[in-house]
Motif scaffolding. Structure first.
Motif, PDB file in Angstrom:
ATOM      1  N   SER A 182       6.754   1.018 -14.740  1.00 17.17           N
ATOM      2  CA  SER A 182       7.230   2.347 -14.352  1.00 17.17           C
ATOM      3  C   SER A 182       7.331   3.285 -15.552  1.00 17.17           C
ATOM      4  O   SER A 182       6.943   4.457 -15.476  1.00 17.17           O
ATOM      5  CB  SER A 182       8.598   2.230 -13.673  1.00 17.17           C
ATOM      6  N   ALA A 201       1.445   4.052  -9.612  1.00 17.55           N
ATOM      7  CA  ALA A 201       2.331   4.584  -8.566  1.00 17.55           C
ATOM      8  C   ALA A 201       1.918   4.069  -7.187  1.00 17.55           C
ATOM      9  O   ALA A 201       2.763   3.638  -6.387  1.00 17.55           O
ATOM     10  CB  ALA A 201       2.300   6.109  -8.588  1.00 17.55           C
ATOM     11  N   TYR A 204       2.831   0.490  -6.498  1.00 17.11           N
ATOM     12  CA  TYR A 204       4.227   0.295  -6.115  1.00 17.11           C
ATOM     13  C   TYR A 204       4.462   0.754  -4.676  1.00 17.11           C
ATOM     14  O   TYR A 204       5.198   0.101  -3.921  1.00 17.11           O
ATOM     15  CB  TYR A 204       5.165   1.026  -7.066  1.00 17.11           C
ATOM     16  N   LYS A 210      10.569  -2.531  -2.221  1.00 18.88           N
ATOM     17  CA  LYS A 210      10.802  -1.215  -2.824  1.00 18.88           C
ATOM     18  C   LYS A 210      12.294  -0.999  -3.031  1.00 18.88           C
ATOM     19  O   LYS A 210      13.125  -1.514  -2.285  1.00 18.88           O
ATOM     20  CB  LYS A 210      10.256  -0.100  -1.932  1.00 18.88           C
ATOM     21  N   VAL A 218       8.435   6.959  -9.176  1.00 20.92           N
ATOM     22  CA  VAL A 218       7.083   7.185  -8.671  1.00 20.92           C
ATOM     23  C   VAL A 218       6.896   8.665  -8.339  1.00 20.92           C
ATOM     24  O   VAL A 218       5.867   9.269  -8.669  1.00 20.92           O
ATOM     25  CB  VAL A 218       6.815   6.309  -7.423  1.00 20.92           C
ATOM     26  N   SER A 244       7.273   9.574  -1.450  1.00 20.81           N
ATOM     27  CA  SER A 244       8.085   8.629  -2.220  1.00 20.81           C
ATOM     28  C   SER A 244       9.557   9.034  -2.203  1.00 20.81           C
ATOM     29  O   SER A 244      10.441   8.188  -2.079  1.00 20.81           O
ATOM     30  CB  SER A 244       7.564   8.559  -3.659  1.00 20.81           C
TER      31      SER A 244
END
Length: 288
Positions: A182, A201, A204, A210, A218, A244
């Motif tokens: 990240s 991104a 993920y 998550k 993200v 996101s």
């Protein structure tokens, strides 16, 4: 509680009526315990200041941020050349700089963040192997680069590259570590390859596991990717960033302060859907 403990250590009451199994207390151990708890004070203060700031109690947060930075500086002055004291001061300067920048004082923010970057250079010269120290330095370089970018992008790129070098090496050493991936993703979004950042991104977003904090990171990265892209590509990045944020809110994210003031999310704040999400969180927080 930390301050109460310090007082009890100083007046000796902490050592009264100790259980028989307690290890013998010496003057050296007393000094060490007092130093340990005293050095922890800035961390407690900065945590409380952050909570107050993110819940819009800005006037209450400001003196605590300031005092935390001051105490960390005093600790560093008392322990010159100590990488641990440097690392703590760097963190405090970073929090203080972000607070200043997000509350309308970018010039003062740059002074604090530049000092954090300078200390990072000194710290890594003394100890370059520690993952914790490298992580702190990379964060300091990135924070300075963030706030330099609007007025001096070439200088910002220099510090962004320093952050990118460290974060890429750390991500390579632990490819399955989400936190390191990240950090690399966010730095790439501003100062590296936008496509590489977006790939991390998307990976993920595609994962089954998550959490809201990572989803906001993200969104930060994709927002910056949109800023450095054009046309349909920029719109797609912005849409994924909004997706996101929406997913993070669905998982319980409620930090309106980050959405309102975080510098990486700035490209999204002009979008009606983002404002709708922010209003939803504010209403929920007010109800709770």
């Amino acid at each position: 509680m930390q301050k109460e403990v310090i007082k009890s250590l100083q007046d000796g009451s902490a050592y009264e009526n100790l259980p028989k199994s307690t290890v013998a207390v010496t003057e050296a151990s007393k000094k060490r315990e007092l130093a340990d708890i005293t050095s922890a004070i800035p961390l407690g203060m900065i945590a409380l200041a952050n909570v107050k700031y993110r819940t819009d109690r800005i006037q209450e947060a400001e003196p605590q941020f300031r005092e935390a930075v001051q105490k960390a500086g005093e600790d560093l002055k008392a322990n010159p050349g100590n990488p641990v004291a440097m690392r703590k001061a760097i963190g405090m300067l970073g929090f203080w700089g972000e607070f200043l920048g997000q509350t309308g004082h970018p010039d003062q923010a740059l002074v604090s963040l530049r000092r954090g970057a300078e200390l990072s250079d000194e710290m890594l010269k003394l100890s370059s192997e520690s993952a914790d120290l490298n992580r702190a330095a990379a964060t300091a370089y990135y924070r300075l680069a963030q706030w330099l970018a609007p007025t001096d992008y070439p200088a910002a790129q220099e510090f962004g590259n320093k952050s990118l070098e460290i974060r890429r090496a750390m991500a390579k050493s632990e490819p399955n570590n989400d936190r390191r991936q990240s950090a690399l993703m966010i730095t790439l979004s501003r100062f590296g390859d936008v496509t590489e950042s977006a790939t991390i991104a998307q990976s993920y977003l595609n994962s089954e596991h998550k959490d809201s904090a990572m989803l906001i990171e993200v969104a930060q990265a994709l927002a910056q990717c949109s800023l450095r892209s054009e046309g349909e590509t920029a719109m797609q990045f912005a849409d994924k960033a909004l997706q996101s944020v929406r997913l993070a809110v669905g998982l319980g994210f409620s930090d309106e302060g980050i959405l309102e003031r975080d510098i990486d999310l700035a490209p999204l704040r002009k979008l009606p859907e983002f404002q709708s999400i922010l209003a939803e969180i504010k209403n929920r927080n007010a109800f709770e």
